[in-house]
Motif scaffolding. Sequence first.
Motif, short mmCIF file in Angstrom:
data_model
loop_
_atom_site.label_atom_id
_atom_site.label_comp_id
_atom_site.label_asym_id
_atom_site.label_seq_id
_atom_site.Cartn_x
_atom_site.Cartn_y
_atom_site.Cartn_z
N VAL A 35 0.84 -1.19 0.00
CA VAL A 35 0.00 0.00 0.00
C VAL A 35 0.88 1.24 0.00
CG1 VAL A 35 -1.84 1.27 1.18
CG2 VAL A 35 -1.77 -1.23 1.33
N GLU A 36 0.58 2.16 -0.89
CA GLU A 36 1.21 3.47 -0.87
C GLU A 36 0.16 4.45 -0.37
OE1 GLU A 36 2.93 4.64 -4.60
OE2 GLU A 36 3.85 2.67 -4.89
N TYR A 37 0.57 5.33 0.55
CA TYR A 37 -0.37 6.28 1.14
C TYR A 37 -0.04 7.70 0.77
CZ TYR A 37 -1.79 2.47 4.21
OH TYR A 37 -2.26 1.30 4.70
N LEU A 38 -1.07 8.51 0.75
CA LEU A 38 -0.92 9.96 0.67
C LEU A 38 -1.82 10.55 1.74
CD1 LEU A 38 0.21 12.48 -0.78
CD2 LEU A 38 -1.88 12.46 -2.14
N GLU A 39 -1.24 11.37 2.60
CA GLU A 39 -2.03 12.05 3.64
C GLU A 39 -2.50 13.39 3.10
OE1 GLU A 39 -0.46 12.14 7.73
OE2 GLU A 39 1.28 11.10 6.88
N ILE A 40 -3.79 13.65 3.24
CA ILE A 40 -4.34 14.96 2.88
C ILE A 40 -4.94 15.53 4.16
CG2 ILE A 40 -5.98 16.22 1.44
CD1 ILE A 40 -5.70 13.99 -0.63
N GLY A 41 -4.14 16.38 4.80
CA GLY A 41 -4.56 16.97 6.06
C GLY A 41 -4.83 18.46 5.96
N THR A 42 -4.38 19.06 4.86
CA THR A 42 -4.61 20.49 4.64
C THR A 42 -5.09 20.69 3.20
OG1 THR A 42 -2.38 20.96 3.79
CG2 THR A 42 -2.68 21.05 6.19
N PRO A 43 -5.76 21.79 2.91
CA PRO A 43 -6.22 22.04 1.53
C PRO A 43 -5.07 22.05 0.51
CG PRO A 43 -7.31 23.54 3.05
CD PRO A 43 -6.26 22.81 3.84
N GLN A 44 -3.88 22.43 0.94
CA GLN A 44 -2.73 22.47 0.02
C GLN A 44 -2.31 21.07 -0.44
OE1 GLN A 44 -2.77 24.05 3.08
NE2 GLN A 44 -3.21 26.09 2.25
N ALA A 49 -2.37 14.95 -4.59
CA ALA A 49 -3.23 13.79 -4.83
C ALA A 49 -3.53 13.60 -6.30
CB ALA A 49 -4.53 13.92 -4.05
N VAL A 50 -3.61 14.67 -7.08
CA VAL A 50 -3.89 14.55 -8.51
C VAL A 50 -2.78 13.77 -9.18
CG1 VAL A 50 -4.20 15.85 -10.65
CG2 VAL A 50 -5.25 16.68 -8.54
N GLU A 51 -1.54 14.07 -8.83
CA GLU A 51 -0.38 13.38 -9.39
C GLU A 51 -0.26 11.95 -8.85
OE1 GLU A 51 4.21 14.36 -9.16
OE2 GLU A 51 3.03 16.06 -9.89
N LYS A 73 -14.35 15.42 -4.79
CA LYS A 73 -14.54 14.84 -6.12
C LYS A 73 -14.25 15.86 -7.22
CE LYS A 73 -17.54 10.88 -5.37
NZ LYS A 73 -18.77 10.19 -5.75
N GLN A 74 -14.56 17.13 -6.98
CA GLN A 74 -14.23 18.17 -7.96
C GLN A 74 -12.72 18.30 -8.10
OE1 GLN A 74 -16.31 21.60 -6.44
NE2 GLN A 74 -18.18 21.13 -7.56
N LYS A 75 -12.01 18.18 -6.99
CA LYS A 75 -10.55 18.31 -7.00
C LYS A 75 -9.87 17.08 -7.58
CE LYS A 75 -9.46 22.09 -4.49
NZ LYS A 75 -8.59 23.14 -4.97
N LEU A 76 -10.34 15.89 -7.17
CA LEU A 76 -9.63 14.65 -7.48
C LEU A 76 -10.31 13.78 -8.53
CD1 LEU A 76 -8.51 13.63 -3.88
CD2 LEU A 76 -7.36 15.10 -5.55
N GLY A 77 -11.53 14.11 -8.91
CA GLY A 77 -12.21 13.35 -9.96
C GLY A 77 -12.94 12.14 -9.44
N GLU A 78 -13.54 11.41 -10.39
CA GLU A 78 -14.41 10.27 -10.08
C GLU A 78 -13.73 8.91 -10.24
OE1 GLU A 78 -17.72 10.46 -9.22
OE2 GLU A 78 -17.96 12.62 -9.41
N LYS A 79 -12.46 8.89 -10.67
CA LYS A 79 -11.83 7.60 -10.98
C LYS A 79 -11.56 6.75 -9.75
CE LYS A 79 -9.68 8.80 -15.31
NZ LYS A 79 -8.45 8.91 -16.07
N ALA A 80 -11.21 7.37 -8.65
CA ALA A 80 -10.92 6.62 -7.42
C ALA A 80 -12.22 6.15 -6.78
CB ALA A 80 -10.14 7.50 -6.45
N LEU A 81 -12.10 5.14 -5.94
CA LEU A 81 -13.22 4.67 -5.13
C LEU A 81 -13.21 5.46 -3.83
CD1 LEU A 81 -12.50 0.91 -5.73
CD2 LEU A 81 -14.45 2.17 -6.65
N TYR A 82 -14.36 5.99 -3.45
CA TYR A 82 -14.46 6.80 -2.24
C TYR A 82 -15.03 5.96 -1.10
CZ TYR A 82 -13.25 10.98 -4.83
OH TYR A 82 -12.56 11.91 -5.58
N VAL A 83 -14.30 5.93 0.01
CA VAL A 83 -14.70 5.18 1.19
C VAL A 83 -14.94 6.16 2.34
CG1 VAL A 83 -13.95 3.48 2.91
CG2 VAL A 83 -13.43 3.12 0.49
#
Length: 199
Positions: A35-44, A49-51, A73-83
């Motif tokens: 598993v590779e993780y990306l933490e999104i804790g701030t709007p910046q 995440a897009v990359e 979803k507007q920022k990251l799109g619909e391709k990922a599965l949202y949990v």
Amino acid sequence: MLHDHEIIKIAVVESSTILRLGVMSTLSRTLDCGVEYLEIGTPQDFGKAVEFEPDIIVLNPALVGCYNLKHVKQKLGEKALYVALITMPLDNAALEGFSGTISLYDNPDDIHAMIDRLMGYEEGEENSGLSEREKDIIKGVVRGLPNKCIADELNLSVHTIITHRRNIAKKLQIHSASALTIYAISNKLVDINEVCKNI
């Protein structure tokens, strides 16, 4: 079932550091794959995440503002599965748009089963060991579609398609598109007339 040779990318969108790290730690101990993780804790952090092109985005539906599902979803799109990461009682309307849920009280086996289901690894796979998702990918390959087109059609990331194609090749011991086409026709995944149209 996900296996240790596979890698899935998971982004965790949560303003609380403790919850974010707890989710990542729990998933690392629960899943039997890389598993590779990306933490999104701030709007910046959304720019990263897009990359990153996550396969799964874990998001707390109780968050508001830039962290709510519609905005993400507007920022990251619909391709990922949202949990949905459920941290408090919510009504069903708050869970609309999510593919699955993780609760603070879920046991590891339930989380693992949910991730398997989302990634297309159902317990009831046929003898070939192919999931429904893998069969859809084979159909795309047989039609001559590049990975990007298959990803767009199935609403997945290119990384996920590549991972599935590696797994298909390993399961079937088939390493060329032409051999995969023969397999697909003989196992009735595609009709020979469909294949002839694409020639």
